[in-house]
Design a protein around this motif. Structure first.
Motif, short mmCIF file in Angstrom:
data_model
loop_
_atom_site.label_atom_id
_atom_site.label_comp_id
_atom_site.label_asym_id
_atom_site.label_seq_id
_atom_site.Cartn_x
_atom_site.Cartn_y
_atom_site.Cartn_z
N UNK A 69 -13.92 -9.96 16.83
CA UNK A 69 -14.59 -9.24 17.90
C UNK A 69 -13.67 -9.26 19.12
N UNK A 70 -13.59 -8.12 19.81
CA UNK A 70 -12.74 -8.02 21.00
C UNK A 70 -13.54 -8.51 22.19
N UNK A 71 -13.10 -9.60 22.78
CA UNK A 71 -13.78 -10.19 23.93
C UNK A 71 -12.96 -10.07 25.21
N UNK A 72 -12.11 -9.06 25.28
CA UNK A 72 -11.30 -8.85 26.48
C UNK A 72 -12.17 -8.78 27.73
N UNK A 73 -13.31 -8.14 27.63
CA UNK A 73 -14.19 -7.93 28.79
C UNK A 73 -15.15 -9.08 29.05
N UNK A 108 -12.25 -14.52 14.25
CA UNK A 108 -11.17 -14.19 15.18
C UNK A 108 -11.71 -13.56 16.45
N UNK A 109 -11.07 -13.86 17.56
CA UNK A 109 -11.36 -13.23 18.84
C UNK A 109 -10.09 -12.52 19.28
N UNK A 110 -10.21 -11.24 19.60
CA UNK A 110 -9.08 -10.46 20.10
C UNK A 110 -9.17 -10.39 21.62
N UNK A 111 -8.04 -10.59 22.27
CA UNK A 111 -7.98 -10.54 23.73
C UNK A 111 -6.77 -9.70 24.14
N UNK A 135 -7.98 -14.13 29.91
CA UNK A 135 -7.68 -14.32 28.49
C UNK A 135 -7.59 -15.81 28.15
N UNK A 136 -6.97 -16.58 29.01
CA UNK A 136 -6.86 -18.02 28.77
C UNK A 136 -8.24 -18.68 28.78
N UNK A 137 -9.08 -18.32 29.75
CA UNK A 137 -10.43 -18.91 29.82
C UNK A 137 -11.24 -18.59 28.56
N UNK A 145 -14.78 -23.49 19.77
CA UNK A 145 -15.82 -23.19 18.79
C UNK A 145 -15.23 -23.01 17.39
N UNK A 146 -13.92 -23.24 17.25
CA UNK A 146 -13.29 -23.13 15.94
C UNK A 146 -12.82 -21.73 15.60
N UNK A 147 -12.84 -20.82 16.56
CA UNK A 147 -12.38 -19.45 16.31
C UNK A 147 -10.88 -19.35 16.54
N UNK A 148 -10.26 -18.45 15.83
CA UNK A 148 -8.84 -18.18 16.03
C UNK A 148 -8.73 -17.08 17.08
#
Length: 152
Positions: A69-73, A108-111, A135-137, A145-148
């Motif tokens: 999931x893209x969490x950029x925002x 996975x988290x995309x930033x 992005x760092x935060x 949480x164990x996500x890449x």
């Protein structure tokens, strides 16, 4: 679009990657969700609030499949007052939100990070406030949480 509907749609998008999940359709006070309006302004109930969407599992999805999931925002949305909730309507903390994603199968988290994302006054140009700091935060929360994390 109401905030409840927006949060449900965001959750449904994230969960659709996992498959085999029943996502309830939320009835909101907007014609576009459970009612339609014809060209003459007549409102017709579509009864969609009484239905559930069933997302069938995708047979080729395995434990090696990237489900991201893209969490950029994410940081910008939190700063704007957006609240993320679980299926029971409880507001999730940052840590609980990341754990919730992991529990739903996200791995996975995309930033995205922009080069020079701000103008001379220090205001970002939008697009989710894609600063290195944000992005760092978010990456720290995801990793806890164990996500890449994939940074672009």
């Amino acid at each position: 679009m109401s905030r409840v509907v927006k949060n449900v749609l965001i959750s449904a998008m994230a969960l659709s990657l996992v498959g085999g999940i029943v996502v309830p359709v939320v009835h909101a006070d907007t014609p576009s969700v459970t009612e339609s309006v014809d060209a003459y302004g007549n409102v017709q109930d579509t009864n969609t609030s009484k239905l559930a969407s069933v997302i069938k599992p995708i047979q080729t999805v395995s434990t090696d499949t990237l489900k991201g999931v893209d969490l950029t925002s994410y940081q910008a949305e939190k700063n704007a007052g957006v609240q993320y909730k679980n299926f029971d309507g409880n507001v999730l903390s940052d840590e609980d939100f990341m754990k919730f994603l992991a529990k739903q199968g996200v791995n996975y988290v995309a930033l995205k990070v922009a080069v020079n994302p701000a103008n001379a006054e220090g205001k970002t140009y939008g697009a989710g406030d894609p600063t290195l700091k944000n992005a760092i935060n978010t990456a720290k929360l995801a990793k806890a949480a164990g996500l890449k994390v994939n940074v672009d």
